[in-house]
Design a protein around this motif. Structure first.
Motif, mmCIF file in Angstrom:
data_model
loop_
_atom_site.group_PDB
_atom_site.id
_atom_site.type_symbol
_atom_site.label_atom_id
_atom_site.label_comp_id
_atom_site.label_asym_id
_atom_site.label_seq_id
_atom_site.Cartn_x
_atom_site.Cartn_y
_atom_site.Cartn_z
ATOM 1 N N PRO A 68 0.792 -1.242 0.000
ATOM 2 C CA PRO A 68 0.000 0.000 0.000
ATOM 3 C C PRO A 68 0.818 1.283 0.000
ATOM 4 N N ARG A 93 -1.510 2.731 -4.154
ATOM 5 C CA ARG A 93 -2.605 3.128 -3.271
ATOM 6 C C ARG A 93 -2.265 4.417 -2.529
ATOM 7 N N ASP A 124 -7.851 1.380 -4.912
ATOM 8 C CA ASP A 124 -7.931 0.186 -4.063
ATOM 9 C C ASP A 124 -7.157 -0.929 -4.778
ATOM 10 N N THR A 125 -5.842 -0.971 -4.555
ATOM 11 C CA THR A 125 -4.996 -1.918 -5.284
ATOM 12 C C THR A 125 -5.271 -3.367 -4.894
ATOM 13 N N ARG A 126 -5.813 -3.579 -3.689
ATOM 14 C CA ARG A 126 -6.165 -4.952 -3.312
ATOM 15 C C ARG A 126 -7.314 -5.452 -4.182
ATOM 16 N N ALA A 127 -8.342 -4.642 -4.356
ATOM 17 C CA ALA A 127 -9.470 -5.036 -5.213
ATOM 18 C C ALA A 127 -9.016 -5.210 -6.661
#
Length: 399
Positions: A68, A93, A124-127
């Motif tokens: 992040p 992010r 939202d780099t996780r999504a």
């Protein structure tokens, strides 16, 4: 109440990331403002972002950083792996508000902006990463400033017109224009011809520290160019990492087959591993989302040891993981018996081939990056193995 520090007062333009399947992510501009397209891929490294950006293997790719916080240690002149940033776009992010490292000479965003690299932050780099893992690597575009306000359908059309990575021949776009030499540190033990398919500067640097004089040649080098290295020919040949689809590299594969026919010790990494696979008669294929980052677990099947390794590849060799096999004949070339071959390394996440070892030829390769700046260094022994291969070959010639 005191006013906020000046570095907190950042007015960023609006930006949007658009994937070829229509999904979009809104954020703020990071780096240069404008428009860019490329293949969206994700990198799992928590550090080493400067090495990632300047790795030629990332040419024409929009890199999503899964960690992040990016930019904390700034940028400097020592950690660059090539002459420029190669990524097509950059997705983070939370960009660092200011760098904090005694080695920092400028901010990461300074480098992105100065070199015209369009990025996006606040995503939202996780999504986004979960989406790419489920759907696979795909084309993407980053649009910032006035471009971010265009109709979504118009932006998606721009992305869908971008070239795909499959079928892309990119080594010639990143290779050196002229040959150059990296001298050995201390006494010269060996001379190596290194074919630059997108080489990182740390690779010849580490070879030089092993007493190797490295002659770096353009990707277009012929076998005659290789044989001319050092006057009497090289002690070994190295094929580097690089971008693009290995299925397009017919000329490089033909040269490599000549190296194998001449029984010159050979070591290849990443793209070089894929080309060895093709030279031996195996196929290659595109991975769903590839391996990128500095924390990929690989098993050395010779020793049973597990290495944490640095990766950046979207293609792989299609070779059997079982016992050693005879190298299949390549129908597109003159049939040559290269003897027995085995898969020497395998990825523990998905059983992808991570290395090849010829048992009747002085040749081997791995799919990852043993130079691994900024780490890890579990695979540094592979340079020692190259030394051993050249030593054995030299002693055999003397005998």
């Amino acid at each position: 109440m005191s006013s906020a520090p000046a570095y907190l007062d950042i007015d960023r333009a609006d930006a949007v990331l658009v994937l070829e399947d229509g999904r979009s992510f809104r954020g703020q501009a990071y780096g240069a403002t404008g428009q860019t397209v490329g293949e969206a891929v994700f990198s799992t490294g928590m550090t080493g972002y400067q090495e990632t950006l300047t790795d030629p293997s990332y040419h024409r790719q929009v890199v999503v950083m899964t960690a992040p916080h990016i930019g904390n240690t700034g940028a400097n002149a020592e950690d660059e792996e090539s002459r420029r940033i190669w990524v097509a776009g950059y997705v983070v992010r939370d960009p660092a508000l200011r760098p904090s490292s005694w080695r920092s000479q400028r901010s990461l965003e300074d480098d992105l902006r100065d070199q015209g690299v369009v990025g996006i932050s606040g995503v939202d780099t996780r999504a986004l990463t979960r989406h790419l893992r489920e759907r696979g690597a795909m084309r993407a575009g980053i649009f910032s400033g006035e471009r971010a306000e265009l109709p979504p359908a118009e932006l998606a059309a721009v992305v869908q017109r971008a070239p795909r990575m499959s079928g892309a021949a990119l080594a010639a776009e990143v290779t050196t224009a002229e040959p150059y030499v990296v001298p050995a540190v201390g006494d010269r033990r060996f001379t190596v011809a290194a074919v630059d398919l997108g080489i990182k500067s740390m690779t010849p640097t580490l070879m030089a520290q092993h007493g190797i004089e490295v002659h770096v040649l353009p990707a277009t080098a012929s076998f005659e160019d290789i044989r001319a290295v050092g006057g009497s020919g090289p002690d070994g040949v190295f094929f580097s990492n690089g971008p693009g689809d290995p299925a397009t590299a017919d000329q490089e594969v033909a040269v490599l087959r000549q190296v194998l026919d001449a029984r010159i010790p050979f070591f290849g990494i990443c793209f070089g591993n894929q080309l060895l696979g093709r030279a031996l008669g195996f196929g290659t294929y595109k991975l769903k989302y590839g391996h990128r980052g500095i924390n990929q677990p690989v098993m050395d099947r010779r020793t049973g040891k597990v290495e944490v390794t640095a990766h950046n590849h979207g293609f792989a060799v299609d070779a059997p993981l079982g016992a050693e096999v005879r190298a299949p004949s390549d129908a597109a070339a003159e049939p040559t018996d290269y003897g027995r071959v085995r898969v020497s390394h395998v990825c523990l996440n998905d059983d992808v081939v991570e290395g090849l070892e010829c048992l009747d030829l002085p040749a081997y390769s791995v799919q990852y990056h043993p130079e691994a700046a900024a780490g890890p260094h579990d695979a540094a022994y592979l340079f020692d193995r190259f030394i051993t291969l050249m030593t054995d070959s030299t002693e055999g010639d003397r005998a």
